[in-house]
Scaffold this active site. Structure first.
Site, PDB file in Angstrom:
ATOM      1  CB  SER A   1      18.812   5.489  16.502  1.00 36.10           C
ATOM      2  OG  SER A   1      18.331   6.762  16.889  1.00 36.10           O
TER       3      SER A   1
ATOM      4  NE  ARG B   1      15.958   1.447  21.424  1.00 32.18           N
ATOM      5  CZ  ARG B   1      15.470   1.923  22.556  1.00 32.18           C
ATOM      6  NH1 ARG B   1      14.917   1.120  23.447  1.00 32.18           N
ATOM      7  NH2 ARG B   1      15.503   3.213  22.811  1.00 32.18           N
TER       8      ARG B   1
ATOM      9  CD  GLU C   1      17.898   0.835  17.567  1.00 31.36           C
ATOM     10  OE1 GLU C   1      16.719   1.181  17.447  1.00 31.36           O
ATOM     11  OE2 GLU C   1      18.759   1.497  18.167  1.00 31.36           O
TER      12      GLU C   1
END
Length: 337
Positions: free
Chosen positions: A237, A163, A332
Site C-alpha cells: 500500500s 503508520r 506511506e
C-alpha cells in the site's frame, strides 16, 4: 566490520528501483551494533535498511547504509494469560508471525504476509485488518547514536500513531532498532479480530475460527488483492488512508454516496484505494510505473524505474485525488536519499 563500496540495491528493495549505496555494512548479530558508533563517525551521513519493503531509494545513497540481518526468536516469559516474545530486527516479519501462530503465541495473525522485517515494523507501526502493531509491542530495544548507549522504549514511549512512530519522526540515523519484544495472548485469552468484511465473510472462517485459520485467510485475501513483489515489483500500500473530520466526510458523501470509509473515533478514515480508483488511476501507467490493475492503492514498477519515475506518478495521483475530493494523500513508504 566489512564495509562494501558501491553496493547495488536493486534486489534489496521490493520496488526494485535502481539504486547504489556508496558504502554498506551488514549487521548479522546484535552484539556488533555498538561497534557502529565509531564506524558511523567516519561518514557524513548514515541510514538503516531492513527488508527494503517500505522505502523509495534514490539512485545513489551517499554515506553509510546499515543493513540489518540479525536473526533470532526467543520466549522471554509466559503465564496462563500472556507471553513475552522477543524477535531480532533482521527476522522476516511474515515468518515471525507464522512462528508465533505455530507456538500459540497469538494476536499477530491479522498481520500475516506483510513484507519487511521485525525491526522495520515499529517504525511504520504496521497494521492490517483491524490490528496495529502498537497493540502488542511490549518493548523496543535500540542503539541510540546520540547517547552512544542501549535504550529500551515501552509502547507508550514509542509514540505510536497511524503508520507513524517516534522512530519514523526521529532525525535520520539516530536509532538502530535491534530487537522488539511483543506481549501476545495465549489460547486462554485470545480473541479473534474479524471486523473487516474480507475476513468476516471469508469461506475459510465460516466453520471454525482460530488463529491459524485467520492467518491462512489473511494470506489468501492479500494474495488475491496484492501483487507478489517477487513477480511484480511494489511496496505494498503506497498511500495512507486519509483521516478526515466527519464534516469533510459528509461533504464527500453528499457528492459520492459510494465512498468507502470507516469510523475512527470522532473522525472518518477514507479508503485511499477507492479515492485513487475514482480518480481514474486504477491500472493506469505513467512510464515504467503505475497503479495496480486489481488494487489501485499499490504502486508497481513494470521494470527499469527510478525514484524520479515514482515521484512523478505520486505527484500526479495526489493532484488528481485532491482535485476530485479535496483530500491530500500522504505517501506511506519512507524516502531514502
Amino acid at each position: 566490520m566489512l564495509v562494501q563500496s558501491n553496493y547495488q540495491l536493486d534486489s534489496d528493495n521490493t520496488l526494485a528501483l535502481a539504486s547504489t549505496a556508496q558504502s554498506l555494512v551488514c549487521i548479522d548479530h546484535i552484539d556488533t551494533i555498538p561497534s557502529l558508533q565509531n564506524l558511523v563517525a567516519q561518514f557524513e551521513s548514515y541510514r538503516v535498511l531492513g527488508g527494503g519493503s517500505n522505502v523509495v531509494l534514490a539512485s545513489v545513497l551517499p554515506g553509510l547504509l546499515i543493513k540489518m540481518q540479525n536473526c533470532g526468536i526467543r520466549l522471554v516469559s509466559q503465564t496462563d494469560t500472556d507471553c513475552i516474545i522477543e524477535a531480532q530486527a533482521g527476522e522476516n516479519w511474515h515468518d515471525f508471525v507464522e512462528h508465533c501462530v505455530q507456538n500459540n503465541w497469538l494476536g499477530l495473525e491479522n498481520l500475516a504476509l506483510i513484507p519487511g522485517t521485525v525491526g522495520a515494523a515499529p517504525v511504520q507501526n504496521i497494521g492490517a485488518y483491524g490490528v496495529e502493531l502498537q497493540q502488542f509491542v511490549h518493548q523496543v530495544q535500540v542503539w541510540d547514536f546520540h547517547q552512544a548507549s542501549w535504550r529500551y522504549f515501552s509502547a507508550q514511549q514509542c509514540e505510536f500513531a497511524y503508520r507513524d512512530s517516534l522512530f519514523k519522526r526521529a532525525p535520520s540515523g539516530r536509532y538502530v532498532i535491534a530487537a522488539v519484544q511483543f506481549k501476545l495472548c495465549t489460547r486462554a485469552t485470545w480473541q479473534p479480530i474479524l471486523r473487516y468484511p474480507d475476513l468476516f465473510n471469508h469461506p475459510g472462517l465460516q466453520k471454525e475460527v482460530n488463529a491459524r485459520a485467520i492467518f491462512d485467510a489473511v494470506i489468501a485475501v492479500r494474495q488475491h488483492k496484492l501483487p507478489d513483489p517477487r513477480q511484480l515489483a511494489n511496496a505494498g500500500s503506497f498511500f495512507k488512508n486519509p483521516v478526515v473530520s466527519k464534516a469533510v466526510y459528509e461533504q464527500i458523501y453528499a457528492q459520492y454516496p459510494a465512498v468507502v470509509a470507516y469510523e475512527q473515533g470522532n473522525q472518518m478514515k477514507l479508503a485511499a484505494g477507492w479515492l485513487i480508483e475514482q480518480a481514474g488511476w486504477k491500472g493506469k501507467r505513467l512510464g515504467p510505473v503505475g497503479m495496480h490493475r486489481r488494487q489501485a492503492l499499490v504502486l508497481v514498477n513494470y521494470g527499469g524505474a527510478s525514484a524520479t519515475d515514482v515521484h512523478a506518478l505520486v505527484q500526479q495521483v495526489q493532484a488528481d485525488v485532491y482535485a476530485m475530493f479535496g483530500v491530500q494523500l500522504e505517501q506511506e513508504p519512507i524516502e531514502m536519499s
